[in-house]
Motif scaffolding. Structure first.
Motif, PDB file in Angstrom:
ATOM      1  N   ARG A  43      60.588  72.275  64.336  1.00 56.53           N
ATOM      2  CA  ARG A  43      60.199  71.748  63.022  1.00 56.53           C
ATOM      3  C   ARG A  43      60.284  70.227  63.009  1.00 56.53           C
ATOM      4  O   ARG A  43      59.418  69.549  62.448  1.00 56.53           O
ATOM      5  CB  ARG A  43      61.089  72.341  61.931  1.00 56.53           C
ATOM      6  CG  ARG A  43      60.540  72.105  60.516  1.00 56.53           C
ATOM      7  CD  ARG A  43      60.963  73.224  59.581  1.00 56.53           C
ATOM      8  NE  ARG A  43      62.403  73.233  59.413  1.00 56.53           N
ATOM      9  CZ  ARG A  43      63.041  72.572  58.434  1.00 56.53           C
ATOM     10  NH1 ARG A  43      62.364  71.821  57.587  1.00 56.53           N
ATOM     11  NH2 ARG A  43      64.336  72.648  58.333  1.00 56.53           N
ATOM     12  N   ALA A  44      61.307  69.679  63.646  1.00 52.70           N
ATOM     13  CA  ALA A  44      61.466  68.223  63.688  1.00 52.70           C
ATOM     14  C   ALA A  44      60.310  67.567  64.441  1.00 52.70           C
ATOM     15  O   ALA A  44      59.759  66.550  63.999  1.00 52.70           O
ATOM     16  CB  ALA A  44      62.796  67.865  64.342  1.00 52.70           C
ATOM     17  N   VAL A  45      59.932  68.146  65.580  1.00 52.03           N
ATOM     18  CA  VAL A  45      58.828  67.586  66.367  1.00 52.03           C
ATOM     19  C   VAL A  45      57.510  67.691  65.597  1.00 52.03           C
ATOM     20  O   VAL A  45      56.688  66.776  65.626  1.00 52.03           O
ATOM     21  CB  VAL A  45      58.726  68.290  67.732  1.00 52.03           C
ATOM     22  CG1 VAL A  45      57.451  67.876  68.461  1.00 52.03           C
ATOM     23  CG2 VAL A  45      59.944  67.965  68.579  1.00 52.03           C
ATOM     24  N   ALA A  46      57.306  68.799  64.887  1.00 50.24           N
ATOM     25  CA  ALA A  46      56.082  68.963  64.100  1.00 50.24           C
ATOM     26  C   ALA A  46      55.998  67.905  63.000  1.00 50.24           C
ATOM     27  O   ALA A  46      54.936  67.294  62.778  1.00 50.24           O
ATOM     28  CB  ALA A  46      56.034  70.363  63.489  1.00 50.24           C
ATOM     29  N   ILE A  47      57.113  67.653  62.325  1.00 49.75           N
ATOM     30  CA  ILE A  47      57.137  66.643  61.259  1.00 49.75           C
ATOM     31  C   ILE A  47      56.917  65.253  61.832  1.00 49.75           C
ATOM     32  O   ILE A  47      56.127  64.463  61.305  1.00 49.75           O
ATOM     33  CB  ILE A  47      58.473  66.709  60.494  1.00 49.75           C
ATOM     34  CG1 ILE A  47      58.587  68.033  59.734  1.00 49.75           C
ATOM     35  CG2 ILE A  47      58.604  65.530  59.523  1.00 49.75           C
ATOM     36  CD1 ILE A  47      59.963  68.296  59.162  1.00 49.75           C
ATOM     37  N   ALA A  48      57.605  64.946  62.942  1.00 50.77           N
ATOM     38  CA  ALA A  48      57.457  63.631  63.573  1.00 50.77           C
ATOM     39  C   ALA A  48      56.027  63.410  64.057  1.00 50.77           C
ATOM     40  O   ALA A  48      55.474  62.308  63.936  1.00 50.77           O
ATOM     41  CB  ALA A  48      58.432  63.499  64.741  1.00 50.77           C
ATOM     42  N   THR A  49      55.402  64.456  64.599  1.00 50.60           N
ATOM     43  CA  THR A  49      54.017  64.350  65.057  1.00 50.60           C
ATOM     44  C   THR A  49      53.087  64.033  63.904  1.00 50.60           C
ATOM     45  O   THR A  49      52.197  63.171  64.015  1.00 50.60           O
ATOM     46  CB  THR A  49      53.563  65.661  65.729  1.00 50.60           C
ATOM     47  OG1 THR A  49      54.439  65.947  66.826  1.00 50.60           O
ATOM     48  CG2 THR A  49      52.139  65.561  66.223  1.00 50.60           C
ATOM     49  N   ALA A  50      53.279  64.710  62.778  1.00 53.78           N
ATOM     50  CA  ALA A  50      52.447  64.453  61.604  1.00 53.78           C
ATOM     51  C   ALA A  50      52.610  63.013  61.120  1.00 53.78           C
ATOM     52  O   ALA A  50      51.623  62.340  60.780  1.00 53.78           O
ATOM     53  CB  ALA A  50      52.809  65.435  60.483  1.00 53.78           C
ATOM     54  N   VAL A  51      53.841  62.523  61.110  1.00 54.42           N
ATOM     55  CA  VAL A  51      54.098  61.155  60.661  1.00 54.42           C
ATOM     56  C   VAL A  51      53.411  60.146  61.572  1.00 54.42           C
ATOM     57  O   VAL A  51      52.739  59.213  61.114  1.00 54.42           O
ATOM     58  CB  VAL A  51      55.620  60.885  60.609  1.00 54.42           C
ATOM     59  CG1 VAL A  51      55.903  59.396  60.394  1.00 54.42           C
ATOM     60  CG2 VAL A  51      56.266  61.704  59.502  1.00 54.42           C
ATOM     61  N   LEU A  52      53.538  60.331  62.881  1.00 55.03           N
ATOM     62  CA  LEU A  52      52.946  59.392  63.840  1.00 55.03           C
ATOM     63  C   LEU A  52      51.419  59.447  63.806  1.00 55.03           C
ATOM     64  O   LEU A  52      50.749  58.427  63.980  1.00 55.03           O
ATOM     65  CB  LEU A  52      53.466  59.669  65.246  1.00 55.03           C
ATOM     66  CG  LEU A  52      54.957  59.368  65.462  1.00 55.03           C
ATOM     67  CD1 LEU A  52      55.372  59.722  66.887  1.00 55.03           C
ATOM     68  CD2 LEU A  52      55.258  57.900  65.178  1.00 55.03           C
ATOM     69  N   LEU A  53      50.862  60.632  63.577  1.00 58.82           N
ATOM     70  CA  LEU A  53      49.409  60.743  63.462  1.00 58.82           C
ATOM     71  C   LEU A  53      48.904  60.009  62.230  1.00 58.82           C
ATOM     72  O   LEU A  53      47.844  59.370  62.261  1.00 58.82           O
ATOM     73  CB  LEU A  53      48.997  62.215  63.410  1.00 58.82           C
ATOM     74  CG  LEU A  53      49.042  62.983  64.733  1.00 58.82           C
ATOM     75  CD1 LEU A  53      48.739  64.460  64.508  1.00 58.82           C
ATOM     76  CD2 LEU A  53      48.069  62.389  65.743  1.00 58.82           C
ATOM     77  N   VAL A  54      49.653  60.088  61.152  1.00 62.01           N
ATOM     78  CA  VAL A  54      49.274  59.353  59.930  1.00 62.01           C
ATOM     79  C   VAL A  54      49.268  57.857  60.190  1.00 62.01           C
ATOM     80  O   VAL A  54      48.328  57.140  59.794  1.00 62.01           O
ATOM     81  CB  VAL A  54      50.234  59.697  58.769  1.00 62.01           C
ATOM     82  CG1 VAL A  54      50.038  58.724  57.601  1.00 62.01           C
ATOM     83  CG2 VAL A  54      50.005  61.127  58.294  1.00 62.01           C
ATOM     84  N   PHE A  55      50.295  57.355  60.891  1.00 63.27           N
ATOM     85  CA  PHE A  55      50.349  55.929  61.203  1.00 63.27           C
ATOM     86  C   PHE A  55      49.247  55.540  62.176  1.00 63.27           C
ATOM     87  O   PHE A  55      48.667  54.455  62.070  1.00 63.27           O
ATOM     88  CB  PHE A  55      51.721  55.556  61.770  1.00 63.27           C
ATOM     89  CG  PHE A  55      52.733  55.218  60.727  1.00 63.27           C
ATOM     90  CD1 PHE A  55      52.947  53.903  60.343  1.00 63.27           C
ATOM     91  CD2 PHE A  55      53.463  56.224  60.106  1.00 63.27           C
ATOM     92  CE1 PHE A  55      53.879  53.596  59.366  1.00 63.27           C
ATOM     93  CE2 PHE A  55      54.395  55.923  59.120  1.00 63.27           C
ATOM     94  CZ  PHE A  55      54.599  54.603  58.751  1.00 63.27           C
ATOM     95  N   ALA A  56      48.939  56.414  63.138  1.00 64.88           N
ATOM     96  CA  ALA A  56      47.890  56.111  64.111  1.00 64.88           C
ATOM     97  C   ALA A  56      46.523  56.048  63.447  1.00 64.88           C
ATOM     98  O   ALA A  56      45.717  55.141  63.737  1.00 64.88           O
ATOM     99  CB  ALA A  56      47.892  57.166  65.221  1.00 64.88           C
ATOM    100  N   LEU A  57      46.243  56.986  62.557  1.00 60.09           N
ATOM    101  CA  LEU A  57      44.919  57.066  61.943  1.00 60.09           C
ATOM    102  C   LEU A  57      44.772  56.146  60.726  1.00 60.09           C
ATOM    103  O   LEU A  57      43.665  55.694  60.425  1.00 60.09           O
ATOM    104  CB  LEU A  57      44.624  58.517  61.531  1.00 60.09           C
ATOM    105  CG  LEU A  57      44.550  59.521  62.687  1.00 60.09           C
ATOM    106  CD1 LEU A  57      44.421  60.935  62.167  1.00 60.09           C
ATOM    107  CD2 LEU A  57      43.373  59.189  63.609  1.00 60.09           C
TER     108      LEU A  57
END
Length: 211
Positions: A43-57
């Motif tokens: 769950r932590a990795v899924a949340i972190a991935t979503a956050v980083l994708l938002v910053f990337a895009l």
């Protein structure tokens, strides 16, 4: 393209730092069973991935909204990554993760640590957020942008595996082994950080002779 891919991969690995995060993950989950640890890690990795994708895009749009030039962000981001590299070289975990002693105590007292402090700021910390924005800005064209996003997903999958295998990895490498990997990563990150600073200085037009 291969040189760019290698630069992206190294930057993401040393800013997310799966091994260091795994070590902290073990310290935050004492006495937990394997199933509970697995659920928290995924769950932590899924949340972190979503956050980083938002910053990337959305990072470029955010900078434009705040009227921050690409050059200014490259210089500031490079300096931030340089500070993170210093923490890696000297194995100071608290500086790298930007989590304070009080926050660590609060996390220990909290049953669910997936969001805080595991996802943010341990996995998706200031260094990783800055890195994904800078890497997307350096990408020229859709192909390189897609490469950054693809490698980000690869690193996050590797992070999830590292958390799941944390007890075995720490037993295999030991604290000293983890710190050796961190120091080598810190040297690489310091060089990449300085490259971001040089790119920013060149883009600003102030120092036209910067290579």
């Amino acid at each position: 393209m291969s040189n760019f891919a290698l630069s992206v991969l190294v930057t993401l690995v040393v800013t997310v730092e799966p091994l260091g995060t795994a070590l902290l993950f073990l310290g935050l989950t004492p006495g937990m069973g394997m199933d509970e640890r697995r659920a928290i890690a995924l769950r932590a990795v899924a949340i972190a991935t979503a956050v980083l994708l938002v910053f990337a895009l959305g990072g470029a749009q955010l900078l434009e909204l705040l009227q921050i030039s690409t050059a200014a962000f490259q210089i500031a981001g490079g300096l931030l990554l340089l500070l993170a590299s210093i923490d890696l070289i000297f194995a100071h975990r608290t500086g790298l993760s930007s989590i304070t002693t009080d926050e660590t105590r609060e996390a220990a007292a909290t049953h669910d640590i997936a969001v805080f402090p595991l996802a943010i700021p341990l996995i998706a910390g200031p260094g990783a957020m800055t890195a994904v924005i800078l890497l997307m800005q350096r990408a020229s064209g859709t192909a390189e942008m897609s490469l950054v996003l693809g490698l980000l997903l690869v690193v996050m999958i590797a992070t999830a595996l590292t958390l799941l295998l944390a007890p075995r990895l720490v037993q295999l490498l030991g604290i000293t082994g983890v710190n050796v990997v961190a120091r080598v990563s810190g040297i690489l990150l310091a060089a990449l950080a300085m490259q971001f600073v040089l790119d920013g200085l060149r883009a600003s037009g102030i120092f036209t002779h910067v290579p």
